[in-house]
Design an enzyme around this catalytic site. Sequence first.
Site, PDB file in Angstrom:
ATOM      1  N   GLY A  45       1.909   4.933  -0.450  1.00 31.99           N
ATOM      2  CA  GLY A  45       1.174   6.485  -0.514  1.00 31.99           C
ATOM      3  C   GLY A  45       2.410   7.453  -0.884  1.00 31.99           C
ATOM      4  NE  ARG A  46       6.206   9.491   3.990  1.00 33.58           N
ATOM      5  CZ  ARG A  46       5.790  10.209   4.709  1.00 33.58           C
ATOM      6  NH1 ARG A  46       5.781  11.586   4.272  1.00 33.58           N
ATOM      7  NH2 ARG A  46       5.048  10.053   5.730  1.00 33.58           N
ATOM      8  CE1 TYR A  65       3.519  13.204  11.311  1.00 31.98           C
ATOM      9  CE2 TYR A  65       4.961  14.276   9.458  1.00 31.98           C
ATOM     10  CZ  TYR A  65       3.665  13.632   9.970  1.00 31.98           C
ATOM     11  OH  TYR A  65       2.754  13.325   9.181  1.00 31.98           O
ATOM     12  NE  ARG A  83       4.928  14.965   6.171  1.00 32.25           N
ATOM     13  CZ  ARG A  83       6.328  15.014   5.986  1.00 32.25           C
ATOM     14  NH1 ARG A  83       7.057  15.818   5.376  1.00 32.25           N
ATOM     15  NH2 ARG A  83       6.973  13.963   6.314  1.00 32.25           N
ATOM     16  CB  CYS A 136      -1.656  33.434  15.239  1.00 31.03           C
ATOM     17  SG  CYS A 136      -2.117  34.677  14.135  1.00 31.03           S
ATOM     18  CD  GLU A 137      -0.153  27.446  16.832  1.00 23.32           C
ATOM     19  OE1 GLU A 137       0.848  26.987  17.413  1.00 23.32           O
ATOM     20  OE2 GLU A 137      -1.349  27.282  17.193  1.00 23.32           O
ATOM     21  CD  GLU A 152      -2.601  -1.497   2.599  1.00 18.88           C
ATOM     22  OE1 GLU A 152      -3.696  -1.702   2.557  1.00 18.88           O
ATOM     23  OE2 GLU A 152      -2.041  -0.829   3.484  1.00 18.88           O
ATOM     24  CE1 TYR A 186      -0.425  10.439   4.483  1.00 19.65           C
ATOM     25  CE2 TYR A 186       1.726  10.106   3.800  1.00 19.65           C
ATOM     26  CZ  TYR A 186       0.599   9.501   4.011  1.00 19.65           C
ATOM     27  OH  TYR A 186       0.460   8.285   3.966  1.00 19.65           O
TER      28      TYR A 186
END
Length: 437
Positions: free
Chosen positions: A300-301, A341, A337, A366-367, A298, A396
């Site tokens: 994805g990335r 992580y 992302r 605003c972070e 499977e 992602y």
Amino acid sequence: MTLAELLPSTGCSTAPVLEAGLWPDGTRLDGQDLVIGGVSAAQLAARFGTPCQVLDESTVRARARAFRAALPDAEVVFAGKSLPCPEVYRWMADEGLSLDVSSAGELALAKAAGVPGDRILLHGNVKTGEDLKAALEHGVSRIVVDSFDEIAQLGALARHGQEVMIRVTPGVDAHTHAAIATGVEDQKFGFSLASGAALEAVLRVVEQPSLRLVGLHCHIGSQVRHVASYEEAARRMAGLIASCGVRIEQLDLGGGFCAPYLPGESSFDLFGFAQRVRGTLNYECALHRVPVPRLLIEPGRAIVANAGVTLYRVCAVKEGTTRTFVAVDGGMSDNPRPALYGAKYAVRLVGRGGRPKPVTVVGRHCEAGDVLADTVLLPADVHAGDLLAVPVTGAYHHALASNYNQVGRPPVVAVRDGVARPIVRRETEEDLLRRYL
Ligand SMILES: *Cc1c(COP(=O)(O)O)cnc(C)c1O
């Protein structure tokens, strides 16, 4: 590293070079402009605005084909959550891949794309009643059960003969970030092999008259670099197949194949994987005297990550006490992302070269943690109005985007043979307002 790649950092050459392996196939420089799928990045930004997620169709298709070619007798299933988009799902179906979804929402996209139920698998550690009903209604061929509660619930809902697989936690450490290591013990996914829960799940499924057990599944994590992690998973799963006491027709080893994000990182060794996992499976099944199951994987990335490039416009440059901040018109709403992580990215200025200096590329949210790339080299005179390109944003990114600060999510623009075509449009204020009552 080649000499050509070394030269710019020694200041001996002014000829621009493209980092090897990160950009979509065929991406090239035209002077200082970047050409993706035959389309100029500067023109894409002018036509579609920024931020803009560019997706090279040929790269996506080529990687899907590479998985099929490496494992011609396996079923290759695209992990639909990595880039949820009906048009992309159609490309996958075109290339002969199946599709896995993890909610009624992703299933709705699959239906819109015309993917038939017998080519779809449903995953998820939580499947609501709505998710299960939608899957049964569309005739999703395999539902991968993840808890005893779900086995009972699905058993009651399903019609006779619904095919299911069991998600197993094989206890393999794939040496990846804890947030994406899904194969180790003591976590929310699957049934533990070591505790005996996986074997118990087999018995429970077999007891349900409406369910038919067709296979076992595991997914050991994401950004997995080592083929050995998959070999170990295959070995353990073959052992479980032998102790099941019922015929297991399919073994799904999940996804997680790594993609390179930074210069010098290598792609996943797909050929090595195909050889070694096949070999392990054949050997272990012979050892345990069980038939070799059909293999499913499977990815994805590994199919979509390197096909994507995000374009941002620089809005402000600010000197901190120790760093230079380059602020762009996107950020953690289109790419959470780095905050989730600690993901790292390369960044390139489009349209100009110049003596490089280290800067920190930050977003508009605003972070303080809204950092897209910490310490990357950009021309020292980087200024408002410059265009930046960030590679490896196909997986992602669209999937994880939010509209934090009520910033509309960017479009996804497919490029191929010199033609650009939006496949997801930009989110507008009207879209945002539509939900408020
Ligand atoms: C996320 C996921 C995948 C795909 O992972 P990648 O790292 O994108 O290859 C495959 N299978 C399952 C069950 C997943 O949850």
